[in-house]
Write an enzyme that holds these catalytic residues in place. Structure first.
Site, PDB file in Angstrom:
ATOM      1  N   GLY A 246       0.819  -1.213   0.000  1.00 53.95           N
ATOM      2  CA  GLY A 246       0.000   0.000   0.000  1.00 53.95           C
ATOM      3  C   GLY A 246       0.846   1.252   0.000  1.00 53.95           C
ATOM      4  O   GLY A 246       2.022   1.223  -0.367  1.00 53.95           O
TER       5      GLY A 246
ATOM      6  N   GLY B  55       5.616   4.849  -8.488  1.00 51.90           N
ATOM      7  CA  GLY B  55       6.349   3.605  -8.759  1.00 51.90           C
ATOM      8  C   GLY B  55       5.375   2.438  -8.887  1.00 51.90           C
ATOM      9  O   GLY B  55       5.465   1.625  -9.807  1.00 51.90           O
ATOM     10  N   HIS B  56       4.411   2.375  -7.940  1.00 53.08           N
ATOM     11  CA  HIS B  56       3.411   1.303  -8.006  1.00 53.08           C
ATOM     12  C   HIS B  56       2.564   1.434  -9.273  1.00 53.08           C
ATOM     13  O   HIS B  56       2.197   0.428  -9.882  1.00 53.08           O
ATOM     14  CB  HIS B  56       2.483   1.345  -6.780  1.00 53.08           C
ATOM     15  CG  HIS B  56       3.180   1.078  -5.481  1.00 53.08           C
ATOM     16  ND1 HIS B  56       3.380   2.043  -4.531  1.00 53.08           N
ATOM     17  CD2 HIS B  56       3.720  -0.065  -4.984  1.00 53.08           C
ATOM     18  CE1 HIS B  56       4.005   1.512  -3.488  1.00 53.08           C
ATOM     19  NE2 HIS B  56       4.229   0.242  -3.736  1.00 53.08           N
TER      20      HIS B  56
ATOM     21  N   GLN C  64       7.885  -9.439   7.577  1.00 51.38           N
ATOM     22  CA  GLN C  64       9.111  -8.982   6.915  1.00 51.38           C
ATOM     23  C   GLN C  64       9.715  -7.742   7.572  1.00 51.38           C
ATOM     24  O   GLN C  64      10.682  -7.183   7.067  1.00 51.38           O
ATOM     25  CB  GLN C  64       8.859  -8.733   5.431  1.00 51.38           C
ATOM     26  CG  GLN C  64       7.987  -7.542   5.088  1.00 51.38           C
ATOM     27  CD  GLN C  64       7.656  -7.490   3.606  1.00 51.38           C
ATOM     28  OE1 GLN C  64       6.829  -8.243   3.110  1.00 51.38           O
ATOM     29  NE2 GLN C  64       8.316  -6.600   2.882  1.00 51.38           N
TER      30      GLN C  64
ATOM     31  N   LYS D  88      13.862  -1.788  -8.115  1.00 53.79           N
ATOM     32  CA  LYS D  88      14.520  -1.066  -7.025  1.00 53.79           C
ATOM     33  C   LYS D  88      14.903  -2.071  -5.934  1.00 53.79           C
ATOM     34  O   LYS D  88      15.982  -2.024  -5.376  1.00 53.79           O
ATOM     35  CB  LYS D  88      13.614   0.007  -6.430  1.00 53.79           C
ATOM     36  CG  LYS D  88      14.336   0.782  -5.344  1.00 53.79           C
ATOM     37  CD  LYS D  88      13.480   1.841  -4.727  1.00 53.79           C
ATOM     38  CE  LYS D  88      12.494   1.290  -3.742  1.00 53.79           C
ATOM     39  NZ  LYS D  88      13.054   1.019  -2.402  1.00 53.79           N
TER      40      LYS D  88
ATOM     41  N   VAL E 170      11.268   3.710 -10.846  1.00 55.88           N
ATOM     42  CA  VAL E 170      10.770   5.053 -11.169  1.00 55.88           C
ATOM     43  C   VAL E 170      11.422   6.030 -10.195  1.00 55.88           C
ATOM     44  O   VAL E 170      11.563   5.731  -9.006  1.00 55.88           O
ATOM     45  CB  VAL E 170       9.235   5.117 -11.035  1.00 55.88           C
ATOM     46  CG1 VAL E 170       8.721   6.513 -11.363  1.00 55.88           C
ATOM     47  CG2 VAL E 170       8.584   4.090 -11.950  1.00 55.88           C
TER      48      VAL E 170
ATOM     49  N   SER F 269       9.867   5.507  -3.177  1.00 51.40           N
ATOM     50  CA  SER F 269       9.678   4.514  -2.130  1.00 51.40           C
ATOM     51  C   SER F 269       8.652   5.082  -1.153  1.00 51.40           C
ATOM     52  O   SER F 269       8.630   6.299  -0.907  1.00 51.40           O
ATOM     53  CB  SER F 269      10.996   4.273  -1.401  1.00 51.40           C
ATOM     54  OG  SER F 269      10.747   3.678  -0.139  1.00 51.40           O
ATOM     55  N   SER F 270       7.833   4.194  -0.596  1.00 51.66           N
ATOM     56  CA  SER F 270       6.857   4.656   0.400  1.00 51.66           C
ATOM     57  C   SER F 270       7.585   5.254   1.603  1.00 51.66           C
ATOM     58  O   SER F 270       7.029   6.069   2.335  1.00 51.66           O
ATOM     59  CB  SER F 270       5.978   3.498   0.852  1.00 51.66           C
ATOM     60  OG  SER F 270       5.372   2.908  -0.271  1.00 51.66           O
TER      61      SER F 270
HETATM   62  O1  PAF Z   1       7.968  -4.964  -2.144  1.00 55.42           O
HETATM   63  C1  PAF Z   1       7.021  -4.984  -1.331  1.00 55.42           C
HETATM   64  O2  PAF Z   1       6.218  -4.041  -1.240  1.00 55.42           O
HETATM   65  C2  PAF Z   1       6.849  -6.187  -0.417  1.00 55.42           C
HETATM   66  O3  PAF Z   1       8.079  -6.698  -0.042  1.00 55.42           O
HETATM   67  C3  PAF Z   1       5.955  -7.282  -1.018  1.00 55.42           C
HETATM   68  C4  PAF Z   1       6.557  -7.862  -2.272  1.00 55.42           C
HETATM   69  C5  PAF Z   1       4.579  -6.697  -1.311  1.00 55.42           C
HETATM   70  C6  PAF Z   1       5.768  -8.423  -0.011  1.00 55.42           C
HETATM   71  O4  PAF Z   1       5.188  -7.991   1.158  1.00 55.42           O
END
Ligand code: PAF
Length: 279
Positions: free
Chosen positions: A28, A33-34, A61, A149, A176, A185-186
């Site tokens: 989210g 970039g997204h 993560q 990235k 991007v 990047s967020s």
């Molecule tokens: O790159 C990310 O935003 C995260 O590492 C992902 C691939 C969505 C997994 O949580």
């Protein structure tokens, strides 16, 4: 956009049709970039195919003590963006459906994950692989798009897909950047004014390295030294790593050869930014 927040609803949907489905997994806080990942997914899916975006801030993560709690969550803006971009499916699972309290099965890549960011963020790639494997099972995409990235993440996901026989094409999407070179990047929104002003030094140092390579500098040590010196000129920067490695297996390289990756991770204040360039 059809929004699913339960695993069974998403699962029923994907098994009720035969469309070519392309997944963009995200956490989210969607930015340009997204959007580029979503557009690449659409190109791959075609007009009759289906673009799915998942949004899940994956606790597994985030290392203990890192930014999980304050990670930006911008649900309605993200939803709006997905609508504007013509996303077909938005999957926003609840944490308790993804992780059982007594979970005991994880997915771990054991070679590439120990290097670069894996050294600084123990357990990070195990968290990434576990959640991406789950998303692959739940949404059954034919292809999935990940940004370059996060070069190491992309390589590890490719390895996971190969080694676990996921019948899913893994597509890498170019980074991007802002006009001044900073990779989107967020986490950029954590930067204060001074840190933000200094952060483009990463891209500048990598471009200088690429120039060094083009003018015949083959010594990794010399290139790494240039990058470290350039970045150290920024008063707010604290280098986590600067490494010149093989882009295939991330083993350190003494000399620049074909397919070398120069990767950096640098803290600006508490914010850790990464970037890379292929030499
Ligand atoms: O790159 C990310 O935003 C995260 O590492 C992902 C691939 C969505 C997994 O949580």
């Amino acid at each position: 956009v059809r929004i699913f927040s339960s695993v069974s609803a998403a699962n029923n949907h994907v098994h009720s049709g035969t469309k070519h489905r392309v997944l963009v997994p995200t956490m989210g806080a969607l930015h340009k970039g997204h959007i580029s990942l979503v557009r690449l997914a659409r190109e791959n899916a075609g007009g009759n195919g289906e673009v799915a975006v998942s949004i899940f801030v994956n606790p597994l993560q985030f290392e203990p003590g890192s930014d999980f709690d304050k990670y930006p969550r911008t649900e309605s803006a993200d939803e709006e963006l997905c609508r504007e971009e013509g996303v077909d499916v938005l999957f926003r699972p609840k944490e308790n459906e993804i992780y059982a309290v007594n979970r005991s099965v994880f997915v771990e890549e054991t070679a590439l994950s120990n290097r670069l960011c894996g050294k600084s963020r123990p357990g990070h790639f195990r968290g990434v692989c576990t959640v991406v494997a789950k998303l692959f099972h739940i949404l059954a995409p034919h292809a999935a798009v990940f940004g370059e990235k996060d070069f190491q993440q992309l390589a590890i996901i490719r390895r996971m897909a190969r080694d676990l026989n996921f019948p899913i094409e893994i597509i890498g999407a170019p980074t991007v950047r802002e006009a001044d070179g900073l990779a989107l990047s967020s986490r950029n929104q954590y930067l204060d004014t001074e840190e933000r002003a200094q952060a483009p030094i990463l891209r500048a140092a990598l471009l200088k390295a690429s120039e060094q390579g083009r003018s015949g500098e083959l010594s990794s040590a010399k290139i790494v030294e240039q990058v470290r010196t350039t970045i150290s000129n920024a008063s707010r920067a604290r280098i986590d790593y600067v490494e010149l490695v093989s882009a295939d297996d991330f083993q350190p390289r003494k000399k620049v050869e074909r397919n070398s990756l120069l990767a950096v991770a640098v803290f600006f204040g508490k914010t850790r930014l990464i970037d890379n360039i292929l030499l």
